[in-house]
Design a protein around this motif. Structure first.
Motif, mmCIF file in Angstrom:
data_model
loop_
_atom_site.group_PDB
_atom_site.id
_atom_site.type_symbol
_atom_site.label_atom_id
_atom_site.label_comp_id
_atom_site.label_asym_id
_atom_site.label_seq_id
_atom_site.Cartn_x
_atom_site.Cartn_y
_atom_site.Cartn_z
ATOM 1 N N THR A 229 7.361 -15.329 -17.197
ATOM 2 C CA THR A 229 7.261 -14.169 -16.676
ATOM 3 C C THR A 229 6.953 -13.246 -17.491
ATOM 4 O OG1 THR A 229 9.532 -13.627 -16.754
ATOM 5 C CG2 THR A 229 8.821 -15.036 -14.658
ATOM 6 N N LEU A 230 6.042 -13.487 -18.626
ATOM 7 C CA LEU A 230 5.998 -12.356 -19.696
ATOM 8 C C LEU A 230 5.272 -10.987 -19.114
ATOM 9 C CD1 LEU A 230 4.628 -14.817 -22.616
ATOM 10 C CD2 LEU A 230 6.397 -13.207 -22.640
ATOM 11 N N ASP A 231 4.626 -11.330 -18.124
ATOM 12 C CA ASP A 231 4.145 -10.161 -17.263
ATOM 13 C C ASP A 231 4.646 -9.972 -15.869
ATOM 14 O OD1 ASP A 231 2.170 -9.244 -19.525
ATOM 15 O OD2 ASP A 231 1.343 -10.897 -19.032
ATOM 16 N N PHE A 232 6.104 -9.673 -15.648
ATOM 17 C CA PHE A 232 6.569 -9.684 -14.552
ATOM 18 C C PHE A 232 6.591 -8.468 -13.888
ATOM 19 C CE2 PHE A 232 10.037 -8.217 -17.290
ATOM 20 C CZ PHE A 232 10.699 -7.166 -16.518
ATOM 21 N N GLU A 233 6.329 -7.752 -14.715
ATOM 22 C CA GLU A 233 6.461 -6.019 -14.193
ATOM 23 C C GLU A 233 5.727 -5.806 -13.003
ATOM 24 O OE1 GLU A 233 7.148 -2.860 -16.975
ATOM 25 O OE2 GLU A 233 8.834 -3.897 -17.858
ATOM 26 N N LYS A 234 4.597 -5.998 -12.896
ATOM 27 C CA LYS A 234 3.529 -5.648 -11.851
ATOM 28 C C LYS A 234 4.088 -6.515 -10.404
ATOM 29 C CE LYS A 234 -0.790 -4.869 -9.948
ATOM 30 N NZ LYS A 234 -0.247 -4.968 -8.550
ATOM 31 N N PRO A 235 4.090 -7.866 -10.381
ATOM 32 C CA PRO A 235 4.706 -8.377 -9.375
ATOM 33 C C PRO A 235 6.018 -7.869 -8.779
ATOM 34 C CG PRO A 235 4.407 -9.925 -11.112
ATOM 35 C CD PRO A 235 3.854 -8.695 -11.498
ATOM 36 N N ALA A 268 12.938 7.657 -1.590
ATOM 37 C CA ALA A 268 12.198 9.048 -1.772
ATOM 38 C C ALA A 268 11.206 8.513 -2.836
ATOM 39 C CB ALA A 268 13.086 10.183 -2.272
ATOM 40 N N THR A 269 11.471 8.100 -4.351
ATOM 41 C CA THR A 269 10.657 7.979 -5.097
ATOM 42 C C THR A 269 9.561 6.838 -4.689
ATOM 43 O OG1 THR A 269 12.433 8.453 -6.802
ATOM 44 C CG2 THR A 269 10.575 7.423 -7.696
ATOM 45 N N ALA A 270 9.866 5.817 -4.131
ATOM 46 C CA ALA A 270 8.871 4.766 -3.822
ATOM 47 C C ALA A 270 8.009 5.456 -2.819
ATOM 48 C CB ALA A 270 9.502 3.538 -3.436
ATOM 49 N N GLY A 271 8.526 6.314 -1.989
ATOM 50 C CA GLY A 271 7.481 6.814 -0.709
ATOM 51 C C GLY A 271 6.792 7.907 -1.169
ATOM 52 N N ASN A 272 7.015 8.751 -2.328
ATOM 53 C CA ASN A 272 6.345 9.645 -2.657
ATOM 54 C C ASN A 272 4.737 9.036 -2.968
ATOM 55 O OD1 ASN A 272 4.978 11.591 -4.379
ATOM 56 N ND2 ASN A 272 7.066 12.255 -4.826
ATOM 57 N N PRO A 276 5.453 6.514 -8.992
ATOM 58 C CA PRO A 276 5.188 6.155 -10.426
ATOM 59 C C PRO A 276 4.290 4.777 -10.478
ATOM 60 C CG PRO A 276 7.469 6.428 -10.300
ATOM 61 C CD PRO A 276 6.896 6.745 -8.938
ATOM 62 N N GLN A 277 3.477 4.644 -11.309
ATOM 63 C CA GLN A 277 2.388 3.618 -11.362
ATOM 64 C C GLN A 277 2.969 2.259 -11.821
ATOM 65 O OE1 GLN A 277 -0.782 3.803 -9.972
ATOM 66 N NE2 GLN A 277 0.371 5.513 -9.019
ATOM 67 N N SER A 278 4.168 2.292 -12.628
ATOM 68 C CA SER A 278 4.595 1.019 -13.378
ATOM 69 C C SER A 278 6.239 1.035 -13.165
ATOM 70 C CB SER A 278 4.408 1.073 -14.737
ATOM 71 O OG SER A 278 5.273 1.981 -15.394
ATOM 72 N N TYR A 279 6.763 -0.238 -13.338
ATOM 73 C CA TYR A 279 8.180 -0.173 -13.134
ATOM 74 C C TYR A 279 8.614 0.274 -14.093
ATOM 75 C CZ TYR A 279 12.516 -2.828 -12.517
ATOM 76 O OH TYR A 279 13.713 -3.164 -12.260
ATOM 77 N N GLN B 369 -1.736 1.133 3.269
ATOM 78 C CA GLN B 369 -2.150 1.405 1.877
ATOM 79 C C GLN B 369 -1.795 0.347 0.918
ATOM 80 O OE1 GLN B 369 -0.652 5.821 1.378
ATOM 81 N NE2 GLN B 369 -2.966 5.893 1.098
ATOM 82 N N VAL B 370 -0.668 -0.170 0.970
ATOM 83 C CA VAL B 370 -0.259 -1.277 0.143
ATOM 84 C C VAL B 370 -1.377 -2.576 0.277
ATOM 85 C CG1 VAL B 370 1.514 -3.064 -0.391
ATOM 86 C CG2 VAL B 370 2.128 -0.668 -0.255
ATOM 87 N N LEU B 371 -1.633 -2.870 1.632
ATOM 88 C CA LEU B 371 -2.505 -4.004 1.796
ATOM 89 C C LEU B 371 -3.903 -3.762 1.413
ATOM 90 C CD1 LEU B 371 -1.038 -4.941 5.406
ATOM 91 C CD2 LEU B 371 -0.516 -6.125 3.246
ATOM 92 N N ALA B 372 -4.114 -2.587 1.376
ATOM 93 C CA ALA B 372 -5.484 -2.116 1.019
ATOM 94 C C ALA B 372 -5.908 -2.060 -0.377
ATOM 95 C CB ALA B 372 -6.041 -0.815 1.968
ATOM 96 N N GLY B 373 -4.644 -2.210 -1.172
ATOM 97 C CA GLY B 373 -4.865 -2.168 -2.479
ATOM 98 C C GLY B 373 -4.705 -0.672 -2.883
ATOM 99 N N GLN B 374 -4.338 0.273 -2.115
ATOM 100 C CA GLN B 374 -4.450 1.501 -2.347
ATOM 101 C C GLN B 374 -3.046 2.320 -2.986
ATOM 102 O OE1 GLN B 374 -5.209 3.811 1.434
ATOM 103 N NE2 GLN B 374 -6.765 4.950 0.361
ATOM 104 N N GLN B 375 -2.207 1.388 -3.657
ATOM 105 C CA GLN B 375 -1.181 1.992 -4.435
ATOM 106 C C GLN B 375 -1.576 2.963 -5.121
ATOM 107 O OE1 GLN B 375 1.644 -1.239 -4.285
ATOM 108 N NE2 GLN B 375 2.624 -0.544 -6.090
ATOM 109 N N GLY B 376 -0.853 3.789 -5.032
ATOM 110 C CA GLY B 376 -1.082 4.990 -6.082
ATOM 111 C C GLY B 376 -1.822 6.275 -5.814
ATOM 112 N N VAL B 377 -2.834 5.984 -4.627
ATOM 113 C CA VAL B 377 -3.789 7.000 -4.015
ATOM 114 C C VAL B 377 -2.804 8.048 -3.831
ATOM 115 C CG1 VAL B 377 -5.396 7.551 -2.262
ATOM 116 C CG2 VAL B 377 -5.376 5.094 -3.640
ATOM 117 N N LYS B 378 -3.090 9.257 -4.051
ATOM 118 C CA LYS B 378 -2.265 10.373 -3.806
ATOM 119 C C LYS B 378 -2.201 10.809 -2.553
ATOM 120 C CE LYS B 378 -1.718 11.801 -8.749
ATOM 121 N NZ LYS B 378 -2.054 12.788 -9.631
#
Lengths: 396, 396
Positions: A229-235, A268-272, A276-279, B369-378
């Motif tokens: 899991t060296l690159d676990f942050e994205k999944p 609220a932060t996740a739904g904004n 944020p684009q990264s973990y 949006q998540v399924l369409a890979g649109q994560q982070g589209v404002k």
């Protein structure tokens, strides 16, 4: 047989760990080393970079004789619960010596724990705010003259407190660390011992050759060959964000250690739309002064694993000794102690156990595999896995 | 002003849909066409391949004058609830004619619905097993001489039943389909009209040139340019499997339409070390004769969206008219009817609405949006989105 106990994460197993095992045996004159090791997730709330079986094998290659799992409900916890869970397992196995690293190995940590207990009994540690840890250390320094500030010392102090709380005898043996500091982020080319976090950092950057001198060859080979899991942050963040978008705040509020309306801030932060684009940036966005980074990360792991307060409490009240690996010495020791072991010893997990006592470890193992991109690998982390048995012949 | 109603998914918008809109206006002499369109998920439990705004724009380019959303709690439902939700919205907007496709456009569907109601009132349709649909059709054929077996006819029958149930007047106007059958999976090079499913199949294979003759140029351009869910199955299954691995069966059991212990089969199949490798094979693995493929797929979508029974029931009891787009005709019609509209008209979604009445659509939009890979589209699917206003000048 005399066993010495070690509490470890081995994330990943490096030369310092090998030294620790050898030194523990020497210092205590023990016949064998019993290691309680975090399973597939570590105390900071992150997946271990290699799974528990790989790490067990690596530890056994370097002198561990019996490796048992620190279940996820103790492994991913604040220091005092981590320590209590690990000490309890060692004591259940009849281990009477505990060797641990310390920045100040001349300190009598049991004495320190007793003095702290005295101060606590006088009700002086009442400030439970974010400055609690430093206030505590300050009062302790006033009373004892010792400044509790280094990470290994703090952990050592937790072990002493856990032993004191248990009411059972256990010798505490600090050993000084070689070369590397716990939080060191870099190491020099001629070092043979480096901190686990500096090794993870180098590995994360793909600098496998840089870590050659500081880990056993088998560790390097395992990292190159095996799912990790060296690159676990994205999944991790993809799944976490999905859960935060779909669970109600009522559901999130039931997650272990979700306190003071944190669930609202997470949702609220996740739904904004500008989430944020990264973990890492997500954690920074939800963090307040009240919480440490590690505390938030642990809460986010409980959220990812969907571990509720009641499940965590039930699990902690019902711990066990899960065997991960042993050699002939370890096996001999197990036969000697199994009748007086004070926790159930589990060597094989069937679906019944996976749905009952072991359900949190089972779930953690499945999600570790998802994070490691191991979906569809037929060999799971728990079901039907036997402890690794290492004869002299199979020892690599 | 006289409006004709159309109920559609437009997944994607093709030449047959354009013909339907024109023909609906001609047949009824309507001044404008009002379309109730599924939002970001369609009746089969799949994400629409283009989002609701894209599909609204495409429909308006081809003659739709007012497009409103069929909320997810009606759009992703068995046929009779889909029909009831859509008819209710059209009636709330004062629409008195409904034009729909049918394989047998000479049939009087209202008459058929009335006869079915008679049979039902005599308690003859009691078999609720998996053979219910065919038993029902069999009894209906016996009574009326008409065999209800084609997909558009079945939908038309649902509309008639919904209108009958509403007790409000609505003229039902079937139109024959050109060339393509609803379930046709292929189409010839010289066809200008093809079924939506055959178009999706060609698109999924990357054969964009093959669909050139059967969709408006704008549809093709949108599919090439915009985020879409042509390959939704991998991200869908990843997230679904994660949820099935982490939720307790108790939690899963609360999901809408999770019946007869299906939650246990879902959890066990996802947790099996030899879990199916694709969403299609997962559905096949959990499906029994009792359920249709579409029913299972809808239940899995409710699971993905974590929609519980009580939330679904509350949402259906509290429907609304969500405006997606209009031109001057549509706007004129809205001003005319808004005072007597029998459901609230929503033109803009703020966080208050997103957390209340619209929470299921809001959640569905985020997961689309998540399924369409649109994560982070404002630009999200709902918050602060205004209905598309198409003046003669902005019409493409």
């Amino acid at each position: 047989m005399k066993a010495v106990g070690i509490i470890a994460e081995y994330n990943p197993f490096h030369n310092g760990h090998a030294y620790h095992i050898q030194r523990a045996k020497e210092l205590t004159g023990a016949d064998l080393a019993v290691v309680v090791m975090s399973g597939n997730f570590v105390q900071r709330g992150e997946p271990a970079i290699l799974d528990k079986w790989e790490r067990t094998q690596l530890a056994m290659n370097s002198g561990a004789d019996l490796v048992v799992e620190l279940p996820v409900f103790y492994a991913v916890q604040p220091g005092h619960l981590f320590a209590e869970g690990a000490v309890k397992i060692l004591q259940a196995l009849g281990v009477e010596d505990l060797v641990f690293g310390s920045e100040n190995p001349t300190i009598d940590f049991m004495d320190l724990a007793k003095k702290a207990a005295e101060i606590e009994s006088q009700g002086q540690f009442t400030d439970r705010s974010q400055t609690y840890a430093s206030a505590y250390a300050g009062q302790l320094e006033e009373a004892t003259g010792f400044k509790l500030e280094n990470p290994n010392d703090i952990l050592a102090f937790s072990y002493a407190k856990a032993v004191l709380k248990s009411g059972l005898p256990m010798n505490l043996v600090p050993i000084g660390r070689l070369e590397a500091g716990y939080h060191d982020q870099t190491f020099a080319e001629d070092q043979t011992i480096a901190s686990a976090s500096s090794i993870r950092l180098a590995l994360h950057k793909g600098k496998f050759d840089k870590v050659e001198n500081v880990v056993p060859a088998e560790t390097l080979a395992a990292l190159k060959d095996k799912p990790n899991t060296l690159d676990f942050e994205k999944p991790f963040y993809d799944l976490l964000r999905y859960r935060l978008l779909t669970d109600t705040v009522g559901q999130l509020g039931q997650v272990y250690q979700m306190a003071e309306g944190l669930e609202h801030r997470l949702a609220a932060t996740a739904g904004n739309p500008e989430a944020p684009q990264s973990y890492q940036s997500f954690i920074k966005a939800v963090k307040t002064k009240r919480y440490t980074f590690a505390r938030i990360q642990r809460t986010l792991l409980y959220t990812l694993l969907n571990i509720k307060v009641d499940q965590m409490q039930a699990a902690m009240a019902d711990s066990y000794i899960r065997l991960l690996g042993f050699n002939d010495l370890g096996q001999g020791y197990l036969s000697e102690v199994k009748r007086r072991a004070t926790l159930p010893i589990i060597s094989k997990v069937d679906m019944g156990l996976a749905k009952a006592n072991l359900r949190l470890d089972y779930k953690a193992g499945q999600i570790w595999q998802v994070l490691a991109g191991q979906q569809g690998v037929k060999l799971g982390q728990d079901l039907s896995r036997k402890p690794i048995y290492q004869t002299k012949e199979t020892k690599k």
